[in-house]
Write a protein that holds these residues in place. Structure first.
Motif, PDB file in Angstrom:
ATOM      1  N   THR A   1     -13.678 -11.815   0.384  1.00  0.00           N
ATOM      2  CA  THR A   1     -14.660 -10.778   0.669  1.00  0.00           C
ATOM      3  C   THR A   1     -13.962  -9.519   1.152  1.00  0.00           C
ATOM      4  O   THR A   1     -12.738  -9.497   1.319  1.00  0.00           O
ATOM      5  N   GLU A   2     -14.733  -8.464   1.346  1.00  0.00           N
ATOM      6  CA  GLU A   2     -14.206  -7.200   1.861  1.00  0.00           C
ATOM      7  C   GLU A   2     -15.035  -6.766   3.060  1.00  0.00           C
ATOM      8  O   GLU A   2     -16.215  -7.131   3.174  1.00  0.00           O
ATOM      9  N   PRO A   3     -14.443  -5.978   3.965  1.00  0.00           N
ATOM     10  CA  PRO A   3     -15.130  -5.619   5.214  1.00  0.00           C
ATOM     11  C   PRO A   3     -16.199  -4.545   5.029  1.00  0.00           C
ATOM     12  O   PRO A   3     -15.972  -3.362   5.261  1.00  0.00           O
TER      13      PRO A   3
ATOM     14  N   LYS B   1      -8.490  -6.092   1.863  1.00  0.00           N
ATOM     15  CA  LYS B   1      -8.518  -4.710   2.372  1.00  0.00           C
ATOM     16  C   LYS B   1      -9.058  -4.679   3.804  1.00  0.00           C
ATOM     17  O   LYS B   1      -9.866  -3.820   4.165  1.00  0.00           O
ATOM     18  N   HIS B   2      -8.606  -5.616   4.601  1.00  0.00           N
ATOM     19  CA  HIS B   2      -9.159  -5.766   5.951  1.00  0.00           C
ATOM     20  C   HIS B   2      -8.902  -4.543   6.819  1.00  0.00           C
ATOM     21  O   HIS B   2      -9.630  -4.290   7.793  1.00  0.00           O
ATOM     22  N   ASP B   3      -7.872  -3.746   6.473  1.00  0.00           N
ATOM     23  CA  ASP B   3      -7.502  -2.616   7.323  1.00  0.00           C
ATOM     24  C   ASP B   3      -8.264  -1.329   7.007  1.00  0.00           C
ATOM     25  O   ASP B   3      -8.096  -0.330   7.710  1.00  0.00           O
ATOM     26  N   ILE B   4      -9.119  -1.325   5.974  1.00  0.00           N
ATOM     27  CA  ILE B   4      -9.858  -0.095   5.671  1.00  0.00           C
ATOM     28  C   ILE B   4     -11.083   0.056   6.571  1.00  0.00           C
ATOM     29  O   ILE B   4     -11.645   1.145   6.679  1.00  0.00           O
TER      30      ILE B   4
ATOM     31  N   LEU C   1      -5.692  -9.510   3.781  1.00  0.00           N
ATOM     32  CA  LEU C   1      -4.904  -8.703   2.850  1.00  0.00           C
ATOM     33  C   LEU C   1      -5.095  -7.217   3.140  1.00  0.00           C
ATOM     34  O   LEU C   1      -6.230  -6.739   3.168  1.00  0.00           O
ATOM     35  N   PRO C   2      -4.016  -6.471   3.335  1.00  0.00           N
ATOM     36  CA  PRO C   2      -4.140  -5.032   3.579  1.00  0.00           C
ATOM     37  C   PRO C   2      -4.337  -4.260   2.279  1.00  0.00           C
ATOM     38  O   PRO C   2      -4.054  -4.760   1.189  1.00  0.00           O
TER      39      PRO C   2
ATOM     40  N   ALA D   1       3.469  -6.743   2.313  1.00  0.00           N
ATOM     41  CA  ALA D   1       2.529  -7.398   3.225  1.00  0.00           C
ATOM     42  C   ALA D   1       1.531  -8.274   2.477  1.00  0.00           C
ATOM     43  O   ALA D   1       1.208  -9.387   2.922  1.00  0.00           O
ATOM     44  N   ILE D   2       1.029  -7.783   1.323  1.00  0.00           N
ATOM     45  CA  ILE D   2       0.064  -8.582   0.564  1.00  0.00           C
ATOM     46  C   ILE D   2       0.722  -9.860   0.057  1.00  0.00           C
ATOM     47  O   ILE D   2       0.153 -10.953   0.155  1.00  0.00           O
ATOM     48  N   SER D   3       1.927  -9.727  -0.481  1.00  0.00           N
ATOM     49  CA  SER D   3       2.628 -10.900  -1.006  1.00  0.00           C
ATOM     50  C   SER D   3       2.870 -11.928   0.086  1.00  0.00           C
ATOM     51  O   SER D   3       2.694 -13.136  -0.126  1.00  0.00           O
TER      52      SER D   3
END
Length: 222
Positions: free
Chosen positions: A120-122, A150-153, A176-177, A200-202
């Motif tokens: 999921t996405e934030p 994309k947790h950091d967005i 995942l950033p 970071a994703i890898s």
């Protein structure tokens, strides 16, 4: 009309029955139970499925015709073939890439699986969709684990979702950033792990895979 689970049969103003082709799933129930055999279904070639070789192993997938929607029947066919190929090749895993939503195709993709890995996405819509999938998985009595992409967005929403997952007993096993390397890897025709193995994703994806293989997930059913 009342026997159609997809509400595809309608009564027109002039007293005639019609079938909406966009609502019909092709289950053929109406054809089987019509008391006067007034309904006849014809085979049509709308989608094709394939067994392909890749550098990571076999991939069973489908190509849909223009404007065609996915269906539970198609997913079931692919899922059964994937299991057959996996058994023949003595594979340890069969990974179903399930469609979004909670419709027939999603229900079919959950049939016979051991667990659900929810991505999921934030965002509020992301959490809404996640909740619906969690409810569906519970009906199948399947354990669920989560990845926040994309947790950091949106850090605040990510934190809220983490708490909500925790309240439901669902482990978050990946965060995942956002990273433009994901786009660059697709352009290069590589996976992100191949393109930027130290990124970071890898690193997060490799941790997810190690967690899946560790057997620890069996201790956290929903």
């Amino acid at each position: 009309m009342e026997n159609c689970h997809f509400d595809a049969i309608h009564l027109t103003d002039d007293g005639k029955y019609t079938i909406n082709p966009y609502q019909c799933e092709g289950c053929r129930l109406c054809e089987r139970i019509c008391p006067v055999t007034a309904i006849t279904c014809f085979q049509s070639k709308n989608n094709q499925w394939f067994v392909s070789d890749s550098r990571f192993g076999k991939m069973i997938h489908a190509r849909m015709g223009p404007g065609e929607e996915n269906s539970g029947k198609l997913v079931t066919k692919i899922r059964k073939k994937a299991r057959e190929v996996a058994r023949a090749g003595h594979a340890d895993w069969v990974i179903n890439d399930g469609p979004p939503g909670v419709g027939c195709a999603t229900i079919s993709s959950l049939s016979g699986v051991d667990a659900v890995l929810l991505v999921t996405e934030p965002s509020k819509s992301g959490w809404h969709d996640a909740e619906r999938l969690i409810q569906l998985a519970k009906k199948f009595e399947l354990p669920v684990w989560a990845i926040i992409n994309k947790h950091d967005i949106n850090p605040d929403m990510s934190a809220q979702m983490e708490l909500a997952f925790q309240a439901k007993g669902i482990p978050v096993i990946g965060r995942l950033p956002f990273d433009v390397d994901m786009v660059h890897s697709m352009v290069a025709g590589k996976t992100i792990v191949e393109f930027a193995p130290e990124g970071a994703i890898s690193q997060q994806l490799m941790n997810v895979w190690r967690t899946l293989n560790s057997g620890r997930l069996d201790q956290n059913p929903v």
